[in-house]
Design an enzyme around this catalytic site. Sequence first.
Site, short mmCIF file in Angstrom:
data_model
loop_
_atom_site.label_atom_id
_atom_site.label_comp_id
_atom_site.label_asym_id
_atom_site.label_seq_id
_atom_site.Cartn_x
_atom_site.Cartn_y
_atom_site.Cartn_z
N CYS A 166 0.86 -1.20 0.00
CA CYS A 166 0.00 0.00 0.00
C CYS A 166 0.88 1.24 0.00
CB CYS A 166 -0.92 0.00 1.22
SG CYS A 166 -0.06 0.10 2.78
N CYS A 184 3.35 1.80 2.86
CA CYS A 184 4.66 1.13 2.74
C CYS A 184 5.64 2.07 2.03
CB CYS A 184 4.54 -0.16 1.95
SG CYS A 184 3.47 -1.40 2.70
N CYS A 224 43.16 -20.29 -16.80
CA CYS A 224 43.55 -20.76 -15.47
C CYS A 224 42.67 -20.10 -14.41
CB CYS A 224 45.03 -20.45 -15.19
SG CYS A 224 45.38 -18.69 -15.02
N CYS A 262 42.43 -16.34 -14.31
CA CYS A 262 41.47 -15.74 -15.26
C CYS A 262 40.08 -15.66 -14.63
CB CYS A 262 41.39 -16.57 -16.54
SG CYS A 262 42.92 -16.66 -17.48
N ASP A 282 12.43 -35.79 11.68
CA ASP A 282 10.99 -35.84 11.87
C ASP A 282 10.55 -37.30 11.80
OD1 ASP A 282 8.25 -34.83 11.89
OD2 ASP A 282 8.19 -35.49 9.80
N ASP A 297 9.82 -33.70 6.02
CA ASP A 297 9.11 -33.79 4.74
C ASP A 297 7.83 -32.99 4.71
OD1 ASP A 297 7.54 -35.31 6.45
OD2 ASP A 297 6.98 -36.75 4.90
N ASP A 315 7.79 -28.78 9.08
CA ASP A 315 9.23 -28.90 9.28
C ASP A 315 9.99 -27.71 8.71
OD1 ASP A 315 9.03 -31.49 10.44
OD2 ASP A 315 8.82 -32.36 8.44
#
Length: 780
Positions: free
Chosen positions: A15, A18, A81, A84, A483, A676, A680
């Site tokens: 808005c 902000c 190398c 570079c 977990d 998973d 988590d």
Amino acid sequence: MSITTLQLPIAGMSCAACAARIEKQLNKLSGVEAAVSFANESASVSLADGTGVDEVIAAIAKTGFQVRRESVELAISGMTCAACAARVEKVLSRLPGVSASVNFATERAQVTWIAGLSDRASLLQAVAKAGYQAEAAAEAPDQAERHAAHYRRELAWFVFSAALTLPFLAEMAAMLFGHHGLLPRDWQLWLATPVQFIVGWRFYRGAWHALKGGGANMDVLVALGTSMAWLLSAAVTLWDLEGQHVYFEASAAVITLVLLGKLLEARAKGKTSAAIEELIRLAPKTARVERGGELIEVAVDSLALGDIVVVRHGESLPVDGEVVDGAAALDESMLTGESLPVTKTLGDKVYAATRNQDGMLKIRATGVGGATQLAEIVRLVAAAQGSKAPIQQLADRISGVFVPAVVSISAATFLLSAWMLGDWSQALIHAVAVLVIACPCALGLATPTAVMVGVGNGARRGVLFRNAGALEMASKVDVLLVDKTGTLTEGRPKLVGLHACRVGEDELLRLAASVEAGSEHPLARAVLEGGQARGLALLPVSGFSAEVGRGVAARIEGVGRVRVGVPAWIGEEAVTQAASLQAAGHTVIAVEADGGLLGLLSLADKIRPSSAAAVAALKRMGVEVLMLTGDNPATAASIAAEAGISQYRAEVRPEDKAAEVARWQKQGKVVAMLGDGVNDAPALAAADVSLAMGAGSDVAIETADITLMHGDLNHAVDAMRLSRATLRKIRQNLGFAFVYNALGIPLAALGMLNPVIAGAAMAASSVSVVSNSLLLRRWR
């Protein structure tokens, strides 16, 4: 006083307030005048002399917003190398708002910049000005094709150079027996000059661009060393100076040997990217698709979402999709690393490049071309191979000062040798040997080649590293927090019991399933499957809400507000009645309507067969394993005992998991988190290294540093073992590169190595490092 005006795009404004807040914060800075537009989502900032862009960006971030950044991967050519690569990285990073990381082994640059301060054209221009060529990687030729073309060019130049250098072998053999002048000097001049200035032109060109840009690289060493040897020999030959040796064989042989090293290096580097090429080759080029009632064969590129694709026995799947007819056993090892085939039937998800071992399938395409899981894996692997491991920082710092230091040592060698030996030509040969034997390439290749092979090896086995930092950090893990559901267990709990209080069992299950229909939790799926098995129709709900770690609630007409969740959330009566079921190792869900307990649902989730062996393997590796679960203590204790885990925490919420990560980190431990689910994600983000199951939620996978494509704790063990093996190779490579230069340069300075032997050693050093990295391909 001059004023610089910038236009910075800002992300996240919701808005005008902000915009006002950002503008206020910016105008507090000394020497800054800012006007922020919410409509344009940008800030117009005027900076007086002495005010940095970094201060402005930091002020915007402090306000809670971000300056939008753009990124591109550039394919860089012309680097010879590590110096570079350091030069290109430095040139790009000097541009306003640009951050760059250049990988010499992959010849790629990962570049991000602040939109409005730089653009892609300025990046390409900066690289070109530094003496190299760049193009967007997406527009560059296929990497395998590019490697092959580069190898063919190097081979042609080497053959030409070797043909001219071959006669010098006879001269060098005669010198071993004390005979000089087997080849007339004029012949030597005519043979050596094309090698020096036609074949060796690349070194002059590279040296000129490096010096013009204020840097130095391997080309400077080779061009300077061979030129000194050729000039001395040419002067002796043209002026017919008696009593002086010529060293045409040294300059020609050094250039030829350096080319041989580059040829072998190009071949070996091509092998380090073989993992990506193997993955790409897995995808078929054509597909059989149903169109207009007919089955026709079309190019995979022409497939569209929704197409019905037929896959017969022995064929690879051309798309990601959903099975609409048929059944088959698919080999998904290229995605998961799991060798056993997986049976797929109606409604199952299938993925491109997996192979149909038995049966026939009709698939509705849900992902084609670059939107398949295979394409995403290729992108992830390519990005990880192109990233830098933290351990490479030391080599990068040394590479930046290596060439100037070697030139200084060479000059000192020349002066001291001339003073001590009284022979200026011999002193010059000592100085040339110092220049030729020094090799920054070995330092530059030590880390990225091992990372490329390690990441590729992991991808072939279903372990995807997000970047080289994750690969390195996984080797240092002290504590793994795991977990329970879907990680230690199969993640497919089943409804095993109904315990109704005030309603019948079917009604209890119908109400619970109707509310759980809005959740993606594994327990919710188990309740829904239980309802489907009984043929229960779901009731319409409204006002659905979820409390993470507690349960879900919704309003059902005629019943009121129904809550389904852990007994402690429902009330004391639910806790009391659930105690005996939990003691038996069951997970219990309570159902309540308008304050009255309707009953309990018992669910059970089997532990994975491999979990106990994986936990034992982790313990042998010195990694502590701690189980975290939102389940009740009795169930947690039962699963922990089966898995061989002595430490566990039950009834933990997502924020508790993140706090547990912080607790171990405060003890100085390197903490990994394996999960998973959505719950988590906070702990995955807080951990030093995070691992997610590939079958888990998108949020978990997006947050994780390492994705395990097969839902098996053993793959976490594989990730850590592979990480440790890769770090060992990196340390071996760096150790070899340091020892090689630490021994080689002093030996050359003392006159114990002639330039030809030095050139051969320099060529061998880079090849040895890359070959050592390739041994990782044997890792199992």
